[in-house]
Design an enzyme around this catalytic site. Structure first.
Site, short mmCIF file in Angstrom:
data_model
loop_
_atom_site.label_atom_id
_atom_site.label_comp_id
_atom_site.label_asym_id
_atom_site.label_seq_id
_atom_site.Cartn_x
_atom_site.Cartn_y
_atom_site.Cartn_z
NE ARG A 63 60.34 47.15 67.67
CZ ARG A 63 59.10 46.87 67.28
NH1 ARG A 63 58.15 46.66 68.16
NH2 ARG A 63 58.83 46.83 65.98
CG HIS A 67 60.09 52.04 66.80
ND1 HIS A 67 59.01 51.29 66.44
CD2 HIS A 67 61.18 51.33 66.40
CE1 HIS A 67 59.42 50.16 65.84
NE2 HIS A 67 60.72 50.17 65.83
CB VAL A 71 59.25 59.19 63.82
CG1 VAL A 71 58.17 59.89 63.02
CG2 VAL A 71 59.30 57.71 63.50
N GLY A 73 63.14 62.92 65.06
CA GLY A 73 64.14 63.02 66.12
C GLY A 73 63.61 62.51 67.45
CG ASP A 75 59.89 64.43 68.68
OD1 ASP A 75 59.80 63.18 68.70
OD2 ASP A 75 59.25 65.14 67.90
CB SER A 77 56.92 62.26 68.09
OG SER A 77 57.99 61.44 67.63
CG ASN A 92 55.51 52.32 66.03
OD1 ASN A 92 56.52 51.63 66.18
ND2 ASN A 92 55.56 53.64 65.90
N PRO A 161 62.64 51.57 59.82
CG PRO A 161 64.72 50.78 60.51
CD PRO A 161 63.77 51.91 60.68
CG HIS A 191 66.59 42.59 66.81
ND1 HIS A 191 66.38 42.61 65.46
CD2 HIS A 191 65.90 43.67 67.29
CE1 HIS A 191 65.61 43.63 65.13
NE2 HIS A 191 65.31 44.30 66.22
CB THR A 192 71.03 40.28 72.13
OG1 THR A 192 71.43 39.29 73.06
CG2 THR A 192 71.01 41.61 72.87
CG ASP A 252 69.90 35.87 70.85
OD1 ASP A 252 70.28 35.03 70.03
OD2 ASP A 252 70.60 36.26 71.82
CG ASP A 265 73.99 37.01 74.91
OD1 ASP A 265 73.36 37.34 73.88
OD2 ASP A 265 73.71 35.97 75.55
C1 HEM Z 1 67.72 47.60 61.64
C2 HEM Z 1 66.43 47.72 61.49
C3 HEM Z 1 65.43 47.11 62.43
C4 HEM Z 1 64.31 46.45 62.07
C5 HEM Z 1 63.82 46.18 60.66
C6 HEM Z 1 63.66 46.02 63.29
C7 HEM Z 1 62.47 45.32 63.32
C8 HEM Z 1 61.93 44.77 64.46
C9 HEM Z 1 60.75 43.95 64.49
C10 HEM Z 1 59.92 43.58 63.27
C11 HEM Z 1 60.56 43.55 65.76
C12 HEM Z 1 59.43 42.64 66.27
C13 HEM Z 1 58.21 43.47 66.47
C14 HEM Z 1 56.94 42.66 66.61
O1 HEM Z 1 56.96 41.46 66.33
O2 HEM Z 1 55.91 43.20 67.01
C15 HEM Z 1 61.60 44.14 66.55
C16 HEM Z 1 61.72 43.98 67.90
C17 HEM Z 1 62.66 44.64 68.67
N1 HEM Z 1 63.56 45.58 68.20
FE1 HEM Z 1 64.04 45.94 66.27
N2 HEM Z 1 64.40 46.43 64.35
C18 HEM Z 1 65.47 47.12 63.88
C19 HEM Z 1 66.42 47.75 64.64
C20 HEM Z 1 66.33 47.90 66.01
C21 HEM Z 1 67.08 48.85 66.79
C22 HEM Z 1 68.01 49.90 66.19
C23 HEM Z 1 66.73 48.66 68.08
C24 HEM Z 1 67.18 49.38 69.33
C25 HEM Z 1 68.17 50.24 69.37
C26 HEM Z 1 65.79 47.57 68.11
C27 HEM Z 1 65.23 47.02 69.24
C28 HEM Z 1 64.28 46.02 69.25
C29 HEM Z 1 63.88 45.32 70.46
C30 HEM Z 1 64.50 45.47 71.82
C31 HEM Z 1 62.84 44.46 70.08
C32 HEM Z 1 62.03 43.55 71.00
C33 HEM Z 1 60.88 44.38 71.56
C34 HEM Z 1 59.96 43.63 72.52
O3 HEM Z 1 60.17 42.47 72.85
O4 HEM Z 1 58.99 44.28 72.97
N3 HEM Z 1 65.55 47.15 66.84
N4 HEM Z 1 62.41 44.89 65.75
#
Ligand code: HEM
Ligand SMILES: *[C@@H]1O[C@H](CO)[C@@H](O)[C@H](O)[C@H]1NC(C)=O
Ligand SMILES: *[C@@H]1O[C@H](CO)[C@@H](O)[C@H](O)[C@H]1NC(C)=O
Ligand SMILES: *[C@@H]1O[C@H](CO)[C@@H](O)[C@H](O)[C@H]1NC(C)=O
Length: 337
Positions: A63, A67, A71, A73, A75, A77, A92, A161, A191-192, A252, A265
């Protein structure tokens, strides 16, 4: 023949010229081959160490790269400790994690190749290694990014987003950085793995969109479990509120995590089709024909998901890198030199 010879020579010169230009103007997997030949092993070792200490760290590192890239690119940041920086932005704050692990990786890398490898590249490699270690696909990480000088809370608020965005708004934010609808769906497959806090989804549990009722698109049993985990916060004191907001659950649900290394998965997509999306931003991926179609494809084909995911990760890693002499190679990922 003379003519074709000189044509051949000309082509050769052009080829060298383009190679030279190419090396300077775009990312390549070979960027550190001479300056830090052991880089990939060092990073993988540190990611493995962190993962065996805490399995969730793989998700957190993945993640961080996302992130970072959205923002200004890719970099580095997001790593800067500055006031009003990205770390305290809406998506964040109290949420992104793994900074100590990035420090550990950077320290190990600096020990072997001082002043050569950017923090932005470390995030890109660590993200790939995190996917591999949890059982996902692999890809060649393109390298040669340099580190930026600024980190802006406002920029992060505008470009990352949020869990509460509509599908249209999510897609727009991806488009702004050159990513398309396929990237939205495949990368959401991240989010798997990993966890989310009650604060990221309790909008769905009691009073969804001012209806006075929970989100009717959520499976009733899952809703019941989540209501127990994240009780309606309006009846608690502000302090207790945030404690509840911090409680976590897997993104998941019911993925076969018994064997944690095989957790990356396509089960996330099956959950989406079974009314078991956790975040509103996961649920809304079903709202268009095009995105729903992709979800169906990925839910039945791990190969399709893994192929698209790997391609999308490379694309995401290509967002506006600082190249050549732009930016710098930070000594410490938390501050500019
Ligand atoms: C499509 C738009 C996306 C939204 C709105 C979004 C939003 C979120 C949110 C709200 C969480 C939980 C954060 C928290 O409860 O503190 C999360 C977790 C996570 N997101 Fe996304 N996400 C998106 C796309 C992505 C992308 C593109 C990736 C990676 C390429 C990603 C990877 C992850 C991972 C791995 C977690 C779990 C992090 C952890 O357990 O520390 N997400 N995301
Ligand atoms: C960004 O989001 C934070 C956290 O929600 C909020 O407090 C702040 O007003 C926003 N800041 C800017 C500069 O947009
Ligand atoms: C929630 O977690 C963050 C760290 O992620 C912490 O700074 C904050 O104090 C926590 N809030 C409460 C009330 O426990
Ligand atoms: C979508 O974005 C617009 C413009 O930033 C904003 O006003 C609106 O509240 C957003 N809506 C949703 C549901 O995300």
């Amino acid at each position: 023949m003379k003519k074709s010879n000189s044509f051949y020579g000309y082509s050769l010169i052009m080829a060298f010229f383009m190679l030279f230009l190419g090396a300077r103007s775009q990312l390549t997997p070979y960027f550190y081959d001479r300056t830090c030949p052991n880089l990939l092993n060092i990073v993988r070792y540190e990611v493995e160490k962190a993962f065996f200490k805490e399995i969730r760290m793989a998700a957190s590192l993945l993640r961080l790269h996302f992130h970072d890239c959205f923002v200004n690119g890719c970099d580095g940041s997001i790593l800067l400790d500055v006031s009003d920086g990205e770390k305290v932005s809406f998506s964040n704050l109290n949420s992104v994690r793994g900074f100590e692990v990035v420090d550990d990786i950077k320290r190990a890398v600096e020990y072997e190749c001082s002043g050569v490898v950017s923090c932005a590249d470390i995030l890109a490699i660590a993200a790939r290694d995190s996917v591999v270690i949890t059982g996902g696909p692999t890809w060649n990480v393109l390298l040669g990014r340099r580190d930026g000088f600024v980190s802006s809370k406002a920029a992060a608020n505008n470009s990352i987003p949020s869990a509460f965005d509509s599908l249209y708004n999510i897609t727009s934010k991806f488009k702004k950085v050159g990513l398309d609808v396929t990237d939205v769906v495949s990368l959401s497959g991240s989010h798997t793995i990993g966890l989310a806090r009650c604060a990221a989804f309790n909008n769905r549990l009691f009073n969804f969109e001012q209806t006075g009722r929970p989100d009717s698109s959520m499976d009733e049993h899952m809703l019941f479990q989540l209501q127990l985990l994240c009780p309606n916060v309006s009846s608690y004191s502000a302090d207790l509120d945030s404690k509840i907001g911090n409680l976590t659950t897997p993104l998941d649900r019911d993925s076969p995590i018994g064997f944690p290394t095989n957790d990356f998965d396509n089960h996330y997509f099956q959950n989406l089709l079974n009314r078991k999306a956790l975040l509103s931003s996961d649920q809304v991926l079903l709202n268009s024909y095009e995105t729903k179609r992709l979800i169906q494809d990925y839910s039945i084909s791990t190969d399709r998901f893994f192929d698209d995911f790997a391609k999308s990760m490379v694309k995401m890693g290509n967002i506006s890198p600082l190249l050549g002499s732009r930016g710098q190679i930070r000594k410490n990922c938390r501050r500019v030199n």
